[in-house]
Motif scaffolding. Sequence first.
Motif, PDB file in Angstrom:
ATOM      1  N   ASP A 153       0.810  -1.210   0.000  1.00  0.00           N
ATOM      2  CA  ASP A 153       0.000   0.000   0.000  1.00  0.00           C
ATOM      3  C   ASP A 153       0.847   1.265   0.000  1.00  0.00           C
ATOM      4  O   ASP A 153       0.528   2.230  -0.711  1.00  0.00           O
ATOM      5  N   ASP A 154       1.915   1.292   0.812  1.00  0.00           N
ATOM      6  CA  ASP A 154       2.698   2.525   0.886  1.00  0.00           C
ATOM      7  C   ASP A 154       3.436   2.792  -0.426  1.00  0.00           C
ATOM      8  O   ASP A 154       3.631   3.945  -0.814  1.00  0.00           O
ATOM      9  N   VAL A 155       3.830   1.742  -1.130  1.00  0.00           N
ATOM     10  CA  VAL A 155       4.478   1.925  -2.425  1.00  0.00           C
ATOM     11  C   VAL A 155       3.484   2.495  -3.433  1.00  0.00           C
ATOM     12  O   VAL A 155       3.779   3.450  -4.159  1.00  0.00           O
ATOM     13  N   VAL A 156       2.277   1.924  -3.482  1.00  0.00           N
ATOM     14  CA  VAL A 156       1.267   2.389  -4.431  1.00  0.00           C
ATOM     15  C   VAL A 156       0.877   3.826  -4.119  1.00  0.00           C
ATOM     16  O   VAL A 156       0.697   4.645  -5.034  1.00  0.00           O
ATOM     17  N   ALA A 157       0.752   4.167  -2.838  1.00  0.00           N
ATOM     18  CA  ALA A 157       0.394   5.544  -2.475  1.00  0.00           C
ATOM     19  C   ALA A 157       1.472   6.528  -2.917  1.00  0.00           C
ATOM     20  O   ALA A 157       1.164   7.622  -3.411  1.00  0.00           O
ATOM     21  N   ALA A 158       2.738   6.138  -2.774  1.00  0.00           N
ATOM     22  CA  ALA A 158       3.829   7.018  -3.207  1.00  0.00           C
ATOM     23  C   ALA A 158       3.831   7.185  -4.723  1.00  0.00           C
ATOM     24  O   ALA A 158       4.052   8.291  -5.237  1.00  0.00           O
ATOM     25  N   ILE A 159       3.563   6.106  -5.454  1.00  0.00           N
ATOM     26  CA  ILE A 159       3.501   6.175  -6.912  1.00  0.00           C
ATOM     27  C   ILE A 159       2.341   7.066  -7.343  1.00  0.00           C
ATOM     28  O   ILE A 159       2.464   7.886  -8.258  1.00  0.00           O
ATOM     29  N   ASP A 160       1.211   6.935  -6.695  1.00  0.00           N
ATOM     30  CA  ASP A 160       0.033   7.743  -7.040  1.00  0.00           C
ATOM     31  C   ASP A 160       0.322   9.224  -6.859  1.00  0.00           C
ATOM     32  O   ASP A 160      -0.002  10.049  -7.719  1.00  0.00           O
ATOM     33  N   ALA A 161       0.959   9.563  -5.752  1.00  0.00           N
ATOM     34  CA  ALA A 161       1.261  10.971  -5.491  1.00  0.00           C
ATOM     35  C   ALA A 161       2.293  11.523  -6.464  1.00  0.00           C
ATOM     36  O   ALA A 161       2.185  12.664  -6.929  1.00  0.00           O
ATOM     37  N   ALA A 162       3.303  10.710  -6.796  1.00  0.00           N
ATOM     38  CA  ALA A 162       4.378  11.196  -7.661  1.00  0.00           C
ATOM     39  C   ALA A 162       3.959  11.277  -9.120  1.00  0.00           C
ATOM     40  O   ALA A 162       4.365  12.191  -9.846  1.00  0.00           O
ATOM     41  N   LEU A 163       3.136  10.329  -9.580  1.00  0.00           N
ATOM     42  CA  LEU A 163       2.805  10.262 -11.005  1.00  0.00           C
ATOM     43  C   LEU A 163       1.541  11.020 -11.385  1.00  0.00           C
ATOM     44  O   LEU A 163       1.350  11.329 -12.566  1.00  0.00           O
ATOM     45  N   ALA A 164       0.672  11.301 -10.432  1.00  0.00           N
ATOM     46  CA  ALA A 164      -0.605  11.922 -10.777  1.00  0.00           C
ATOM     47  C   ALA A 164      -0.446  13.188 -11.629  1.00  0.00           C
ATOM     48  O   ALA A 164      -1.152  13.348 -12.628  1.00  0.00           O
ATOM     49  N   PRO A 165       0.470  14.105 -11.303  1.00  0.00           N
ATOM     50  CA  PRO A 165       0.570  15.320 -12.132  1.00  0.00           C
ATOM     51  C   PRO A 165       1.059  15.064 -13.548  1.00  0.00           C
ATOM     52  O   PRO A 165       0.805  15.876 -14.441  1.00  0.00           O
ATOM     53  N   VAL A 166       1.784  13.955 -13.786  1.00  0.00           N
ATOM     54  CA  VAL A 166       2.363  13.703 -15.110  1.00  0.00           C
ATOM     55  C   VAL A 166       1.890  12.377 -15.692  1.00  0.00           C
ATOM     56  O   VAL A 166       2.500  11.849 -16.626  1.00  0.00           O
ATOM     57  N   ALA A 167       0.792  11.829 -15.161  1.00  0.00           N
ATOM     58  CA  ALA A 167       0.343  10.511 -15.595  1.00  0.00           C
ATOM     59  C   ALA A 167      -0.068  10.495 -17.056  1.00  0.00           C
ATOM     60  O   ALA A 167      -0.050   9.458 -17.704  1.00  0.00           O
ATOM     61  N   ASP A 168      -0.447  11.655 -17.605  1.00  0.00           N
ATOM     62  CA  ASP A 168      -0.886  11.698 -18.999  1.00  0.00           C
ATOM     63  C   ASP A 168       0.260  11.576 -19.985  1.00  0.00           C
ATOM     64  O   ASP A 168       0.031  11.428 -21.189  1.00  0.00           O
ATOM     65  N   ARG A 169       1.513  11.617 -19.514  1.00  0.00           N
ATOM     66  CA  ARG A 169       2.647  11.520 -20.427  1.00  0.00           C
ATOM     67  C   ARG A 169       3.780  10.646 -19.879  1.00  0.00           C
ATOM     68  O   ARG A 169       4.861  10.609 -20.469  1.00  0.00           O
ATOM     69  N   ALA A 170       3.558   9.969 -18.791  1.00  0.00           N
ATOM     70  CA  ALA A 170       4.579   9.090 -18.226  1.00  0.00           C
ATOM     71  C   ALA A 170       4.636   7.792 -19.023  1.00  0.00           C
ATOM     72  O   ALA A 170       3.612   7.145 -19.244  1.00  0.00           O
ATOM     73  N   GLY A 171       5.833   7.409 -19.470  1.00  0.00           N
ATOM     74  CA  GLY A 171       6.011   6.169 -20.217  1.00  0.00           C
ATOM     75  C   GLY A 171       6.289   4.996 -19.296  1.00  0.00           C
ATOM     76  O   GLY A 171       6.507   5.155 -18.089  1.00  0.00           O
ATOM     77  N   GLN A 172       6.300   3.810 -19.878  1.00  0.00           N
ATOM     78  CA  GLN A 172       6.475   2.600 -19.078  1.00  0.00           C
ATOM     79  C   GLN A 172       7.844   2.557 -18.416  1.00  0.00           C
ATOM     80  O   GLN A 172       7.975   2.122 -17.272  1.00  0.00           O
TER      81      GLN A 172
END
Length: 512
Positions: A170-189
Amino acid sequence: MFEYHEFMTLAPHRDDPAWPGESALPMEDCSPVGLAHRIRDARARVAAAETEVVVLALAWADAHPELGDDGQPVSPTRVDDDALAAHFVGIDPEQSLDSPAWAGLPPVAWDAPAGLAAACGLSTAAGRGLLRDVLVLAHRLPAIWARTRAGQVPAWRARMIATEVAGAPDDVVAAIDAALAPVADRAGQITVRRLVGEVMLRLYPEQVEAASLEALDRRYVRFDKEAVGHTGVSGMDIRADYADLDDLDTTLTALAEVLDRVHPDAAHDTLAVRRARALGVLADPALAHQLLTDVETSAPARIPGRSRTVLELRISDLALLGLDPVGHCRPETTNGFVTLAERIAAWCGRPATDLTVLPVLDPDAHRASDAYQVVGRLREIVDRRDRHCLFPYCTHPATACDHDHVHPYATGGSTCTCNLIPLCRHHHRLKTHAGYHAAVVEPGVVTWTTPHGHRFVVNRTGTLPSDRPPPLGARTSCFQESGRAGGRTGSRPFAAPGHTLCQQAEPRSTQV
């Protein structure tokens, strides 16, 4: 770890009764500009439809819960984070987990995936993957899911992120959500996987280290002699430590260069073919040593890039206390990766490694040169700042790109960090000859205008159409990095506070 099934929207065939016919298609504007706008509008409608599908898929999951003996929906399985982390990095903990990718998600009825898959024209396995992805988004990645529902993140990209974090603690997913949310529309794999790896290293270093040691026990070299075809050409599968493979790769390239000089029959082979021939030379160590040695001077031949490791040192208060386990390694030909600092130390301590520790480079520092050519530290700063080609949606590594003067050097543009961007050769030619216009917003942030009137803003995090509003709660600039001054997007170049763009500098700026 988990297979990603891409959802595709199928258009009706011409023979299908749903085909609208040529006369039903609006053809009032067939100019290149008009067609470009119509294509973009059509893609926007497709993206909106795909967003609707994932929203409906979540409703399908909610309508088909797994029911217990009491007729009530079964509660999500709660799993210890350490056990989840062990599964996520690929080792088996003492506690056995059933389908860790579904841990923490509301269970769905056993027959739910088949019905959804049939409606979508997918296999049952792909339908189950779709259900899992939307549940991960809705229940574990709320910020990214909110942007997806609002149409700000393409459904396929949101699903890719969900697939990469499925089964993580859960803590890993929460950190990913917070970090990627602003750039999720252009973040690559690649970006997502690198971020997931770094978060795992920081939060679960012991599990990652155990997985690393177990992975070393699974190294192999496999050659299936029965798989040789009538051509006599076959393949070999190798899984080994990165440092060993890097040494082998460097030696093969060095031998290929020697073969080009000393074997006339190899002169017309491609580098790839000569590297394959060099693998056969390695089977005779004495011959390989002879080829890599200058016969006249009995001195070892120069092997470019031999086991060279470039360290990017990032000092933090935790690192000074020895509490930060993450190491950043950037080989010359890649954008780098994260791994345990102890592993990097082991690579650097190998006897055959030539270790080079470079001075710290500030990617926001301003450097300039009187020369037209972009070389040395100036080039390195631009590469590390931008990471990839800054043409819309291009991900070609900056280290393999041309370094273009946004404001042309011939008309007064400076050879400096605020006027240079990496462009791959094709996109460099488009900018020079095909009417694609670039303008600097701030160093490393560029606006592009296509010949058809479309505008984009590009920086190291990716591409954003400039007519798309920024997400709610986003920073002042979608491209504002931590510690950097923000700005605004637009066609007129401007500088961040405390920095002056010198695109029109006259006379040319001098070396700093």
